[in-house]
Design a protein around this motif. Sequence first.
Motif, PDB file in Angstrom:
ATOM      1  N   LYS A 156      41.561  44.622  56.582  1.00 29.19           N
ATOM      2  CA  LYS A 156      41.582  43.273  57.122  1.00 29.19           C
ATOM      3  C   LYS A 156      40.170  42.715  57.223  1.00 29.19           C
ATOM      4  O   LYS A 156      39.202  43.437  57.446  1.00 29.19           O
ATOM      5  N   ILE A 157      40.074  41.392  57.063  1.00 28.84           N
ATOM      6  CA  ILE A 157      38.782  40.713  57.148  1.00 28.84           C
ATOM      7  C   ILE A 157      39.032  39.296  57.655  1.00 28.84           C
ATOM      8  O   ILE A 157      40.046  38.671  57.330  1.00 28.84           O
ATOM      9  N   SER A 158      38.148  38.785  58.473  1.00 29.03           N
ATOM     10  CA  SER A 158      38.291  37.412  58.973  1.00 29.03           C
ATOM     11  C   SER A 158      37.668  36.436  57.985  1.00 29.03           C
ATOM     12  O   SER A 158      36.899  36.812  57.090  1.00 29.03           O
ATOM     13  N   ALA A 159      38.000  35.168  58.161  1.00 26.23           N
ATOM     14  CA  ALA A 159      37.436  34.145  57.284  1.00 26.23           C
ATOM     15  C   ALA A 159      35.913  34.102  57.384  1.00 26.23           C
ATOM     16  O   ALA A 159      35.211  33.988  56.380  1.00 26.23           O
ATOM     17  N   GLN A 160      35.396  34.199  58.625  1.00 24.62           N
ATOM     18  CA  GLN A 160      33.947  34.150  58.802  1.00 24.62           C
ATOM     19  C   GLN A 160      33.281  35.339  58.122  1.00 24.62           C
ATOM     20  O   GLN A 160      32.228  35.203  57.484  1.00 24.62           O
ATOM     21  N   GLN A 161      33.888  36.519  58.246  1.00 23.47           N
ATOM     22  CA  GLN A 161      33.331  37.704  57.592  1.00 23.47           C
ATOM     23  C   GLN A 161      33.337  37.556  56.072  1.00 23.47           C
ATOM     24  O   GLN A 161      32.400  37.990  55.389  1.00 23.47           O
ATOM     25  N   LEU A 162      34.390  36.943  55.544  1.00 25.22           N
ATOM     26  CA  LEU A 162      34.479  36.777  54.097  1.00 25.22           C
ATOM     27  C   LEU A 162      33.449  35.766  53.599  1.00 25.22           C
ATOM     28  O   LEU A 162      32.831  35.958  52.544  1.00 25.22           O
ATOM     29  N   ILE A 163      33.234  34.705  54.377  1.00 29.74           N
ATOM     30  CA  ILE A 163      32.191  33.731  54.014  1.00 29.74           C
ATOM     31  C   ILE A 163      30.821  34.405  54.038  1.00 29.74           C
ATOM     32  O   ILE A 163      29.984  34.186  53.150  1.00 29.74           O
ATOM     33  N   GLU A 164      30.583  35.223  55.048  1.00 28.69           N
ATOM     34  CA  GLU A 164      29.308  35.930  55.133  1.00 28.69           C
ATOM     35  C   GLU A 164      29.150  36.908  53.974  1.00 28.69           C
ATOM     36  O   GLU A 164      28.036  37.098  53.455  1.00 28.69           O
ATOM     37  N   LYS A 165      30.242  37.518  53.547  1.00 31.07           N
ATOM     38  CA  LYS A 165      30.199  38.442  52.409  1.00 31.07           C
ATOM     39  C   LYS A 165      29.816  37.697  51.133  1.00 31.07           C
ATOM     40  O   LYS A 165      29.011  38.186  50.326  1.00 31.07           O
ATOM     41  N   MET A 166      30.370  36.495  50.963  1.00 31.29           N
ATOM     42  CA  MET A 166      30.004  35.670  49.812  1.00 31.29           C
ATOM     43  C   MET A 166      28.525  35.300  49.860  1.00 31.29           C
ATOM     44  O   MET A 166      27.818  35.367  48.848  1.00 31.29           O
ATOM     45  N   ALA A 167      28.067  34.884  51.044  1.00 33.61           N
ATOM     46  CA  ALA A 167      26.671  34.450  51.187  1.00 33.61           C
ATOM     47  C   ALA A 167      25.699  35.587  50.928  1.00 33.61           C
ATOM     48  O   ALA A 167      24.587  35.378  50.419  1.00 33.61           O
ATOM     49  N   ALA A 168      26.110  36.814  51.279  1.00 34.45           N
ATOM     50  CA  ALA A 168      25.220  37.970  51.128  1.00 34.45           C
ATOM     51  C   ALA A 168      25.249  38.550  49.715  1.00 34.45           C
ATOM     52  O   ALA A 168      24.426  39.413  49.390  1.00 34.45           O
ATOM     53  N   SER A 169      26.175  38.075  48.879  1.00 36.33           N
ATOM     54  CA  SER A 169      26.293  38.636  47.535  1.00 36.33           C
ATOM     55  C   SER A 169      25.019  38.371  46.733  1.00 36.33           C
ATOM     56  O   SER A 169      24.507  37.252  46.695  1.00 36.33           O
ATOM     57  N   ASP A 170      24.486  39.432  46.111  1.00 34.54           N
ATOM     58  CA  ASP A 170      23.250  39.277  45.347  1.00 34.54           C
ATOM     59  C   ASP A 170      23.431  39.672  43.887  1.00 34.54           C
ATOM     60  O   ASP A 170      22.470  40.015  43.193  1.00 34.54           O
ATOM     61  N   ALA A 171      24.675  39.623  43.397  1.00 37.85           N
ATOM     62  CA  ALA A 171      24.937  39.974  42.000  1.00 37.85           C
ATOM     63  C   ALA A 171      24.297  38.934  41.083  1.00 37.85           C
ATOM     64  O   ALA A 171      24.669  37.762  41.099  1.00 37.85           O
ATOM     65  N   GLN A 172      23.316  39.346  40.303  1.00 41.69           N
ATOM     66  CA  GLN A 172      22.628  38.443  39.383  1.00 41.69           C
ATOM     67  C   GLN A 172      22.815  38.846  37.923  1.00 41.69           C
ATOM     68  O   GLN A 172      22.325  38.153  37.030  1.00 41.69           O
ATOM     69  N   GLN A 173      23.518  39.934  37.709  1.00 35.33           N
ATOM     70  CA  GLN A 173      23.757  40.394  36.344  1.00 35.33           C
ATOM     71  C   GLN A 173      25.257  40.493  36.112  1.00 35.33           C
ATOM     72  O   GLN A 173      25.973  41.135  36.880  1.00 35.33           O
ATOM     73  N   LEU A 174      25.716  39.842  35.068  1.00 34.91           N
ATOM     74  CA  LEU A 174      27.134  39.894  34.743  1.00 34.91           C
ATOM     75  C   LEU A 174      27.354  39.346  33.345  1.00 34.91           C
ATOM     76  O   LEU A 174      26.509  38.671  32.762  1.00 34.91           O
ATOM     77  N   SER A 175      28.518  39.651  32.812  1.00 36.84           N
ATOM     78  CA  SER A 175      28.986  39.047  31.572  1.00 36.84           C
ATOM     79  C   SER A 175      30.493  38.976  31.666  1.00 36.84           C
ATOM     80  O   SER A 175      31.122  39.749  32.404  1.00 36.84           O
ATOM     81  N   GLY A 176      31.079  38.034  30.976  1.00 38.08           N
ATOM     82  CA  GLY A 176      32.524  37.910  31.066  1.00 38.08           C
ATOM     83  C   GLY A 176      33.056  36.715  30.311  1.00 38.08           C
ATOM     84  O   GLY A 176      32.323  35.980  29.640  1.00 38.08           O
ATOM     85  N   THR A 177      34.366  36.518  30.434  1.00 36.25           N
ATOM     86  CA  THR A 177      35.060  35.410  29.789  1.00 36.25           C
ATOM     87  C   THR A 177      35.788  34.603  30.855  1.00 36.25           C
ATOM     88  O   THR A 177      36.421  35.170  31.745  1.00 36.25           O
ATOM     89  N   VAL A 178      35.666  33.308  30.779  1.00 35.59           N
ATOM     90  CA  VAL A 178      36.378  32.414  31.689  1.00 35.59           C
ATOM     91  C   VAL A 178      37.138  31.396  30.858  1.00 35.59           C
ATOM     92  O   VAL A 178      36.821  31.169  29.693  1.00 35.59           O
ATOM     93  N   LYS A 179      38.141  30.794  31.477  1.00 32.54           N
ATOM     94  CA  LYS A 179      38.881  29.713  30.827  1.00 32.54           C
ATOM     95  C   LYS A 179      38.781  28.464  31.678  1.00 32.54           C
ATOM     96  O   LYS A 179      38.881  28.550  32.899  1.00 32.54           O
ATOM     97  N   ILE A 180      38.621  27.348  31.028  1.00 31.05           N
ATOM     98  CA  ILE A 180      38.513  26.071  31.729  1.00 31.05           C
ATOM     99  C   ILE A 180      39.781  25.273  31.494  1.00 31.05           C
ATOM    100  O   ILE A 180      40.180  25.061  30.358  1.00 31.05           O
ATOM    101  N   SER A 181      40.407  24.839  32.581  1.00 28.61           N
ATOM    102  CA  SER A 181      41.566  23.962  32.475  1.00 28.61           C
ATOM    103  C   SER A 181      41.457  22.908  33.566  1.00 28.61           C
ATOM    104  O   SER A 181      41.457  23.241  34.746  1.00 28.61           O
ATOM    105  N   THR A 182      41.332  21.659  33.188  1.00 33.04           N
ATOM    106  CA  THR A 182      41.152  20.568  34.135  1.00 33.04           C
ATOM    107  C   THR A 182      42.203  19.501  33.889  1.00 33.04           C
ATOM    108  O   THR A 182      42.377  19.045  32.768  1.00 33.04           O
TER     109      THR A 182
END
Length: 416
Positions: free
Chosen positions: A56-82
């Motif tokens: 379990k995790i609270s909304a505030q904890q999850l927001i803080e987890k996002m803010a603390a994320s320091d991942a600067q290396q990645l690769s991947g595929t995304v799809k855009i649909s608007t």
Amino acid sequence: MAPNDSAQTTEEAKDLAAGRRKAARYAVPVAVAGVAAATIGLVPALAASSDPDLPKISAQQLIEKMAASDAQQLSGTVKISTDLGLPSLGGLADLGGGSFGPKGGDGGEGSSADPQSKLMGLASGTHTLRIAADGPEKQKVSILEDSAEYSLIRNGDDVWGYDSASNEVFHAKEQGAGKGHESPGPKDLPTTPKDLAEEALKAAEGTTTVTVDGTSQVAGRDAYQLVIKPKQDGSTVGSIKVAVDAENGVPLKFTLVPSSGGKAVIDVGYTKVDFSKPSASTFDFAPPKGAKVTEADELEKEHAKEFDKEFGKGAKADEFKGMEEFSGLNVIGEGWTSIAAFEAPGGEALTAPKDGEVPPEAGKFLDALGDKVEGDFGSGTVFKTRLVNALMTDDGKVYVGAVTKDALIKAANDAK
């Protein structure tokens, strides 16, 4: 077992009003599509067969987890649909010429590899992107088409755009910004869930409810579901759902559903993602043999010539850039229902273009967007999408925001 869904109000980022001011610069009719381009998103990743069982995790904890994320290396595929409810943009990409529509190829001046020429196409439909990043100095976004590919690459000070269909290259030096040119690059395009999630959390205090609502899997990774909802009536935003990586806090998926219901306006999601360091060669680029190479400084000179042809040498280009030249800027309301109100340049009435003043494609596009309206303020036209709407009165006033038509009319009536 799904996490708790206790609601919390975010006090993150109090600059929503400033964001509304930036959006307001697109209030002129054709540029309503520009707002859409600025809020492009990506379709959901492949659905998992079952939701993961996470602590379990609270909304505030999850927001803080996002803010603390320091991942600067990645690769991947995304799809855009608007799906902004816009009519087809086909035929509009080449309108305006010169500084307003880089032609390139057989179209004459400009370059089809200029990043600006690709944004309009991302405002509607479905697109597949490959992305890679290795810190702030090395980034790459590739738009995959049926028989071609467009890539935008930042490697140190160099920014390259390459359109394989026309074999054209765009090149800019980031240090060249000292001459007034702001070099575009992959980091400037909102092409990942993280980009859009950060903007969504810039909600004014007291106007937003944030909850954790279950778990999911995105691109094979466990994630928490963060749900963001406006508390106010009158916003075109119904809810925003962000899937946040349970391990590293990186947003993996972003979905915006309008208050009017129906399918999502914007969906963001990785179909593949890898957080290891991409190969250094990913960011290498050299113009292919025979390719036409256009330097950013050269392109700006061409744009200036086209501007002089269209508006005369006495006109000042900066008069057409943004809100600086609009008078009486005022932000009405707060939070999700903020409306930017201002007068058109010179206070001129915003009358519909006469026959022959715009190409037929543009005329059809504007007719499809506009609704004639009346109120205590007088009369005008509401140009609409499923997300951003703009009221332009016949006496030269403009009201724009991510709000309903009724909210715009009320704002105009109250201003009288």
